[in-house]
Design a protein around this motif. Structure first.
Motif, PDB file in Angstrom:
ATOM      1  N   GLN A  31       0.839  -1.184   0.000  1.00 34.85           N
ATOM      2  CA  GLN A  31       0.000   0.000   0.000  1.00 34.85           C
ATOM      3  C   GLN A  31       0.880   1.242   0.000  1.00 34.85           C
ATOM      4  O   GLN A  31       1.987   1.236   0.537  1.00 34.85           O
ATOM      5  N   GLY A  35      -3.033   4.703   1.199  1.00 36.15           N
ATOM      6  CA  GLY A  35      -3.785   3.480   1.439  1.00 36.15           C
ATOM      7  C   GLY A  35      -4.190   2.737   0.182  1.00 36.15           C
ATOM      8  O   GLY A  35      -4.896   1.730   0.248  1.00 36.15           O
ATOM      9  N   ARG A  36      -3.737   3.232  -0.986  1.00 32.97           N
ATOM     10  CA  ARG A  36      -4.047   2.530  -2.238  1.00 32.97           C
ATOM     11  C   ARG A  36      -3.235   1.242  -2.318  1.00 32.97           C
ATOM     12  O   ARG A  36      -2.119   1.178  -1.810  1.00 32.97           O
ATOM     13  N   LEU A  37      -3.791   0.239  -2.980  1.00 29.45           N
ATOM     14  CA  LEU A  37      -3.162  -1.071  -3.105  1.00 29.45           C
ATOM     15  C   LEU A  37      -2.533  -1.227  -4.485  1.00 29.45           C
ATOM     16  O   LEU A  37      -3.139  -0.852  -5.496  1.00 29.45           O
ATOM     17  N   GLN A 135      -7.598   2.450  -5.268  1.00 32.60           N
ATOM     18  CA  GLN A 135      -8.274   2.823  -4.031  1.00 32.60           C
ATOM     19  C   GLN A 135      -9.050   1.620  -3.493  1.00 32.60           C
ATOM     20  O   GLN A 135      -9.634   0.860  -4.276  1.00 32.60           O
ATOM     21  N   GLN A 136      -9.074   1.460  -2.186  1.00 32.35           N
ATOM     22  CA  GLN A 136      -9.823   0.359  -1.582  1.00 32.35           C
ATOM     23  C   GLN A 136     -11.279   0.368  -2.033  1.00 32.35           C
ATOM     24  O   GLN A 136     -11.857  -0.687  -2.313  1.00 32.35           O
ATOM     25  N   SER A 137     -11.872   1.544  -2.146  1.00 35.92           N
ATOM     26  CA  SER A 137     -13.277   1.658  -2.532  1.00 35.92           C
ATOM     27  C   SER A 137     -13.522   1.239  -3.983  1.00 35.92           C
ATOM     28  O   SER A 137     -14.666   0.982  -4.366  1.00 35.92           O
ATOM     29  N   LEU A 139     -11.902  -1.447  -5.469  1.00 30.28           N
ATOM     30  CA  LEU A 139     -11.447  -2.828  -5.677  1.00 30.28           C
ATOM     31  C   LEU A 139     -12.496  -3.722  -6.326  1.00 30.28           C
ATOM     32  O   LEU A 139     -12.158  -4.592  -7.123  1.00 30.28           O
ATOM     33  N   ARG A 149      -8.500 -12.463  -3.768  1.00 25.60           N
ATOM     34  CA  ARG A 149      -9.354 -11.507  -3.044  1.00 25.60           C
ATOM     35  C   ARG A 149      -9.320 -11.806  -1.550  1.00 25.60           C
ATOM     36  O   ARG A 149      -9.307 -10.900  -0.724  1.00 25.60           O
ATOM     37  N   ILE A 152      -6.248 -10.220  -0.184  1.00 29.63           N
ATOM     38  CA  ILE A 152      -6.393  -8.761  -0.176  1.00 29.63           C
ATOM     39  C   ILE A 152      -7.306  -8.321   0.967  1.00 29.63           C
ATOM     40  O   ILE A 152      -6.974  -7.402   1.723  1.00 29.63           O
ATOM     41  N   LEU A 156      -6.354  -5.971   4.183  1.00 28.87           N
ATOM     42  CA  LEU A 156      -7.011  -4.692   4.434  1.00 28.87           C
ATOM     43  C   LEU A 156      -7.708  -4.637   5.789  1.00 28.87           C
ATOM     44  O   LEU A 156      -7.895  -3.555   6.339  1.00 28.87           O
ATOM     45  N   THR A 157      -8.107  -5.792   6.316  1.00 29.08           N
ATOM     46  CA  THR A 157      -8.977  -5.778   7.494  1.00 29.08           C
ATOM     47  C   THR A 157      -8.352  -6.278   8.774  1.00 29.08           C
ATOM     48  O   THR A 157      -8.968  -6.163   9.829  1.00 29.08           O
TER      49      THR A 157
END
Length: 164
Positions: A31, A35-37, A135-137, A139, A149, A152, A156-157
């Protein structure tokens, strides 16, 4: 897609062929400050993934992750943690050369957390059709195999390493 090897991933599919091998791979969950992947589009199946590749003889998992990221994206990274170890038999990969099956693999993947230390995004055409920061939003707009996934989402979590 490349003209040589083609890859077909099976996930929780009872009709998947039986594995003929198990091999260890390293993937890197990278990241940026926003916060981008870091994602790349594979040339052998046209799916998006995080940088991933086999661990070669004579190298550590960490070295493999650093090498693969450089080869696939052009970026230099350093390993800063562990996302997890993903070895479920639910994931089977078939490698084809033309119409011939070369290998049916049940992967063991060690997914590492990493950060960029240098380099420039320059995809290696035989490895990645495209590389981008996502961006996470955004994905869900990317075609990502369920096995990837899972890595990923865990990265992220959770800060706790996953082991399966």
């Amino acid at each position: 897609m490349s003209h040589g090897t083609r890859r077909i991933d099976y996930w929780r599919d009872p009709t998947a062929p039986h594995p003929t091998s198990r091999k260890t791979s390293a993937s890197v969950f990278v990241q940026d400050e926003a916060g981008r992947l870091l994602l790349l589009k594979r040339v052998d199946n046209d799916l998006w993934t995080i940088p991933t590749g086999g661990v070669k003889k004579g190298e550590t998992v960490g070295q493999a992750g650093v090498r693969e990221c450089k080869e696939e994206t052009g970026l230099d990274i350093e390993v800063v943690g562990l996302v997890g170890v993903f070895s479920t038999p639910d994931h089977v990969i078939v490698y084809m050369h033309g119409d011939r099956v070369d290998e049916v693999r049940q992967p063991i993947n060690i997914c590492l957390r990493a950060r960029v230390t240098g380099g420039t995004i320059t995809p290696e055409p035989s490895e990645a059709a495209e590389v981008r920061w996502v961006q996470q939003s955004d994905l869900d707009a990317y075609a990502v195999h369920p096995a990837l996934r899972e890595r990923i989402v865990h990265g992220l979590t959770s800060e706790m390493p996953f082991v399966s």
